[in-house]
Design a protein around this motif. Structure first.
Motif, PDB file in Angstrom:
ATOM      1  N   GLU A 153       0.836  -1.208   0.000  1.00 47.07           N
ATOM      2  CA  GLU A 153       0.000   0.000   0.000  1.00 47.07           C
ATOM      3  C   GLU A 153       0.868   1.254   0.000  1.00 47.07           C
ATOM      4  N   GLU A 154       0.348   2.291  -0.633  1.00 53.12           N
ATOM      5  CA  GLU A 154       1.030   3.575  -0.703  1.00 53.12           C
ATOM      6  C   GLU A 154       0.013   4.675  -0.416  1.00 53.12           C
ATOM      7  N   ILE A 155       0.345   5.580   0.495  1.00 56.20           N
ATOM      8  CA  ILE A 155      -0.553   6.688   0.806  1.00 56.20           C
ATOM      9  C   ILE A 155       0.223   7.999   0.700  1.00 56.20           C
ATOM     10  N   SER A 156      -0.508   9.068   0.377  1.00 54.62           N
ATOM     11  CA  SER A 156       0.106  10.384   0.230  1.00 54.62           C
ATOM     12  C   SER A 156      -0.852  11.442   0.749  1.00 54.62           C
ATOM     13  N   TRP A 157      -0.300  12.554   1.172  1.00 57.53           N
ATOM     14  CA  TRP A 157      -1.120  13.701   1.527  1.00 57.53           C
ATOM     15  C   TRP A 157      -0.294  14.974   1.421  1.00 57.53           C
ATOM     16  N   ASN A 158      -1.008  16.074   1.365  1.00 59.75           N
ATOM     17  CA  ASN A 158      -0.383  17.390   1.298  1.00 59.75           C
ATOM     18  C   ASN A 158      -0.494  18.092   2.637  1.00 59.75           C
ATOM     19  N   GLU A 159       0.613  18.625   3.109  1.00 54.98           N
ATOM     20  CA  GLU A 159       0.625  19.575   4.211  1.00 54.98           C
ATOM     21  C   GLU A 159       1.176  20.878   3.656  1.00 54.98           C
ATOM     22  N   ALA A 160       0.481  21.963   3.872  1.00 57.63           N
ATOM     23  CA  ALA A 160       0.969  23.275   3.462  1.00 57.63           C
ATOM     24  C   ALA A 160       1.162  24.123   4.709  1.00 57.63           C
ATOM     25  N   TYR A 161       2.195  24.946   4.690  1.00 54.38           N
ATOM     26  CA  TYR A 161       2.482  25.832   5.815  1.00 54.38           C
ATOM     27  C   TYR A 161       2.499  27.272   5.319  1.00 54.38           C
ATOM     28  N   CYS A 162       1.974  28.169   6.145  1.00 50.63           N
ATOM     29  CA  CYS A 162       1.824  29.553   5.714  1.00 50.63           C
ATOM     30  C   CYS A 162       1.965  30.485   6.903  1.00 50.63           C
ATOM     31  N   PRO A 163       2.331  31.738   6.645  1.00 49.66           N
ATOM     32  CA  PRO A 163       2.331  32.741   7.703  1.00 49.66           C
ATOM     33  C   PRO A 163       0.965  33.402   7.808  1.00 49.66           C
ATOM     34  N   THR A 164       0.688  34.011   8.940  1.00 48.89           N
ATOM     35  CA  THR A 164      -0.391  34.988   9.053  1.00 48.89           C
ATOM     36  C   THR A 164       0.201  36.229   9.702  1.00 48.89           C
ATOM     37  N   VAL A 165      -0.241  37.391   9.239  1.00 46.67           N
ATOM     38  CA  VAL A 165       0.318  38.664   9.698  1.00 46.67           C
ATOM     39  C   VAL A 165      -0.828  39.617  10.001  1.00 46.67           C
ATOM     40  N   ASN A 166      -0.733  40.297  11.143  1.00 46.24           N
ATOM     41  CA  ASN A 166      -1.748  41.266  11.563  1.00 46.24           C
ATOM     42  C   ASN A 166      -3.138  40.639  11.605  1.00 46.24           C
ATOM     43  N   MET A 167      -3.187  39.399  12.061  1.00 45.06           N
ATOM     44  CA  MET A 167      -4.450  38.693  12.244  1.00 45.06           C
ATOM     45  C   MET A 167      -4.520  38.194  13.681  1.00 45.06           C
ATOM     46  N   SER A 168      -5.641  38.473  14.343  1.00 43.94           N
ATOM     47  CA  SER A 168      -5.803  38.097  15.746  1.00 43.94           C
ATOM     48  C   SER A 168      -6.447  36.731  15.915  1.00 43.94           C
ATOM     49  N   GLY A 169      -6.903  36.126  14.826  1.00 42.69           N
ATOM     50  CA  GLY A 169      -7.530  34.813  14.888  1.00 42.69           C
ATOM     51  C   GLY A 169      -7.734  34.274  13.491  1.00 42.69           C
ATOM     52  N   ILE A 170      -8.413  33.137  13.406  1.00 44.47           N
ATOM     53  CA  ILE A 170      -8.700  32.503  12.118  1.00 44.47           C
ATOM     54  C   ILE A 170     -10.180  32.139  12.076  1.00 44.47           C
ATOM     55  N   SER A 171     -10.867  32.645  11.057  1.00 41.26           N
ATOM     56  CA  SER A 171     -12.231  32.195  10.789  1.00 41.26           C
ATOM     57  C   SER A 171     -12.256  31.141   9.694  1.00 41.26           C
ATOM     58  N   LYS A 172     -11.374  31.304   8.705  1.00 38.82           N
ATOM     59  CA  LYS A 172     -11.296  30.352   7.595  1.00 38.82           C
ATOM     60  C   LYS A 172      -9.931  30.497   6.953  1.00 38.82           C
ATOM     61  N   ILE A 173      -9.405  29.369   6.483  1.00 36.94           N
ATOM     62  CA  ILE A 173      -8.113  29.388   5.818  1.00 36.94           C
ATOM     63  C   ILE A 173      -8.105  28.298   4.765  1.00 36.94           C
ATOM     64  N   ASN A 174      -7.503  28.595   3.626  1.00 37.67           N
ATOM     65  CA  ASN A 174      -7.277  27.583   2.601  1.00 37.67           C
ATOM     66  C   ASN A 174      -5.933  27.870   1.944  1.00 37.67           C
ATOM     67  N   ASN A 175      -5.644  27.225   0.835  1.00 40.09           N
ATOM     68  CA  ASN A 175      -4.317  27.356   0.240  1.00 40.09           C
ATOM     69  C   ASN A 175      -4.110  28.677  -0.495  1.00 40.09           C
ATOM     70  N   GLN A 176      -5.100  29.565  -0.438  1.00 33.46           N
ATOM     71  CA  GLN A 176      -4.953  30.852  -1.111  1.00 33.46           C
ATOM     72  C   GLN A 176      -4.945  32.033  -0.146  1.00 33.46           C
ATOM     73  N   LEU A 177      -5.676  31.928   0.944  1.00 36.46           N
ATOM     74  CA  LEU A 177      -5.700  33.054   1.876  1.00 36.46           C
ATOM     75  C   LEU A 177      -6.265  32.624   3.217  1.00 36.46           C
TER      76      LEU A 177
END
Length: 553
Positions: free
Chosen positions: A356-380
């Motif tokens: 068996e072979e499995i794969s997945w994507n992990e993406a890492y990103c910064p946030t700046v001048n944001m006090s929290g997160i309501s929604k996040i995806n690979n674009q913003l």
């Protein structure tokens, strides 16, 4: 000792504090990274042979590494030391987002807690497998290859096949030789502050095999380069309501296996000591840390289908700015260690079927001048909500591809519907934010809708948040019966109130479009509307608020 510290500072300046020149292309280059630790010698099987407890007995070690950078970010990668992404710098703030130990200290020797019966922390983000608690490969060299090197994209792969075993590993590390190949691909893209950490696991056996895999992240967003650490005002942001307690001294984190409110441990300042906990029922695709001293954060984005496990660890709030040259400190420092795993907890194996072979994507990103997160995806990433004190709705947004125009549509729905904003913004690398005064709306329960579109009107993010608006106290007047609206024909309406005040009048159609916006003083006002139909009438003053509907003919 002084010379060693000065030498380390020079090395960090050489490697990390490169000129902040904006590159319009992705660049790949070689580097040499010098780290240091208290002196020790290992056996050929990576178990501990000898070590010195003398604070001044320091070794320096060098690793060949790779630097990948674009105009926004710079990564330093060490294939020779556990396939580790050691550094992630966000150039617009010139801050480091990953922990790097000032001086590593071996600890846990012969305690039975780790595969080689000892451990040392250098930091970064790295894969751990096929055993729990940092696994076998955290200090081993991985093979690597440059998969793609263009002006738009650089991808480096790192690979290791598990074909060895330490015969004296503590008994709880019992997966043996798994013959699993782990492949990591790190990708950086032109114009993007988001980067990929893709994982592939392949069972090379013709039979099933038990294993564990965890991505270990040591997070210190918003740190000064060369002086990494998370302040006590750092928030662990995870979309859960409860955590499951595991080990902690004196069970301060909770009784083993029991569930507790996540707000008990969601700030570093709330960690009374070191400890382990696990996320219970992740409900979204992200987790990370925000440093509220400067509102810079780092987030992991993944669907978590293959990685449902999420583990918490810190050294606790009393281990801030420790002297890492003190051997007895044992590496304790103020970073936040979050893990993503294929199983729900350490020492709880997953299984790969034959071949068996499995794969997945992990993406890492910064946030700046944001006090929290309501929604996040690979674009913003976006955070939005209602601010009761100012009677306003707000948003904070960071697009991972700045200097591009996006259209934002923000609105309220409920018993009454209100448009908030429909505008085009140019994404800023320091983030975008705006407040909108809504002191004219009726009290009640609403849902904030937030939409972001690309220039071609393609929807790239949609999010909602429920809010309650309560702008008048219980002894203030808030009832439609205190405002009379009379339709006088020819689309004219007459509004009558009981008390003479300075009022603001807002009239909306049923689509939420603002039709009339005016102020008046006294108890009456007349307005002629453009069309027949149903309208929502809102009248507010400093002391009262009224809302009602009327059909105009």
């Amino acid at each position: 000792m002084t010379k060693l510290r000065a030498f380390r500072t020079f090395i960090l300046v050489t490697i990390f504090l490169l000129p902040a020149v904006l590159h319009s292309q992705v660049q790949l280059r070689d580097t040499t990274v010098t780290l240091q630790h208290h002196t020790f010698e290992l056996n050929d099987d990576y178990s501990m042979s000898t070590y010195s407890t003398n604070d001044n007995d320091i070794q320096q070690v060098q690793f060949n590494g790779k630097v990948i950078e674009n105009e926004l970010i710079r990564l330093v990668i060490l294939p020779e030391y556990g396939a580790r992404v050691l550094s992630f710098v966000y150039k617009p703030t010139n801050h480091e987002y990953l922990y790097q130990s000032e001086c590593g200290s071996p600890y846990g020797m012969n305690d039975g807690n780790f595969y080689y019966d000892w451990l040392m922390v250098y930091g970064g983000i790295f894969p751990t497998f096929p055993e729990p608690e940092h696994g076998k490969t955290w200090l081993l060299p991985w093979s690597y290859n440059v998969e793609k090197n263009t002006s738009d994209t650089v991808i480096i792969s790192m690979e290791y096949t598990d074909t060895t075993a330490y015969e004296n590993a503590p008994g709880s590390f019992n997966n043996g030789i798994t013959n699993i190949t782990c492949r990591i691909e790190v990708g950086v893209y032109a114009g993007s502050s988001l980067w990929d950490f893709n994982v592939n696991l392949k069972n090379n056996n013709t039979s099933d095999v038990n294993y564990e895999y965890w991505t270990c992240t040591t997070l210190t967003p918003g740190s000064d380069i060369g002086n990494t650490g998370s302040p006590l005002n750092s928030e662990i942001v995870v979309p859960i309501e409860n955590y499951e307690a595991a080990w902690s001294p004196g069970s301060w984190i909770g009784n083993y296996g029991s569930l507790y409110d996540f707000t008990n441990i969601n700030y570093l300042s709330k960690w009374d000591d070191m400890g382990i906990a696990y996320a219970h029922n992740l409900v979204d695709n992200y987790w990370g840390v925000i440093n509220h001293d400067n509102n810079e954060g780092i987030f992991r984005i993944s669907e978590n289908i293959e990685t449902p496990g999420m583990k918490f660890w810190t050294w606790g709030k009393y281990n801030v700015d420790n002297n890492l040259y003190d051997f007895s400190n044992g590496g304790k420092d103020n970073y936040i260690e979050l893990w993503a795993g294929v199983s729900n907890a350490f020492f709880n194996d997953a299984t790969l079927s034959a071949l068996e072979e499995i794969s997945w994507n992990e993406a890492y990103c910064p946030t700046v001048n944001m006090s929290g997160i309501s929604k996040i995806n690979n674009q913003l990433a976006v955070n939005f909500g209602w601010e009761q004190n100012t009677a306003s709705v707000y948003y904070e947004l960071l697009a991972f591809r700045p200097n591009i125009d996006y259209r934002i549509n923000m609105y309220l729905t409920g018993d009454n519907n209100y448009p908030v904003a429909d505008q085009t913004i140019t994404a800023n690398a320091a983030g975008n934010s705006e407040d909108f005064n809504m002191d004219f709306i009726a009290n009640g329960d609403y849902t904030i809708g937030f939409e972001v579109y690309k220039q071609n009107d393609a929807l790239i993010l949609f999010a909602e948040k429920d809010i309650t608006v309560s702008m008048v106290s219980t002894n203030e007047l808030y009832t439609a019966n205190s405002m009379r609206i009379i339709s006088k024909g020819n689309r004219k309406i007459h509004i009558a109130l009981e008390t003479a005040e300075n009022y603001k009048l807002h009239i909306y159609n049923t689509n939420g479009q603002l039709i009339s916006n005016k102020g008046f003083t006294g108890t009456t006002c007349e307005v002629t509307l453009p069309l027949n139909g149903m309208y929502i009438v809102n009248v507010v003053s400093n002391n009262s608020s009224f809302s009602d509907k009327i059909v105009v003919k």
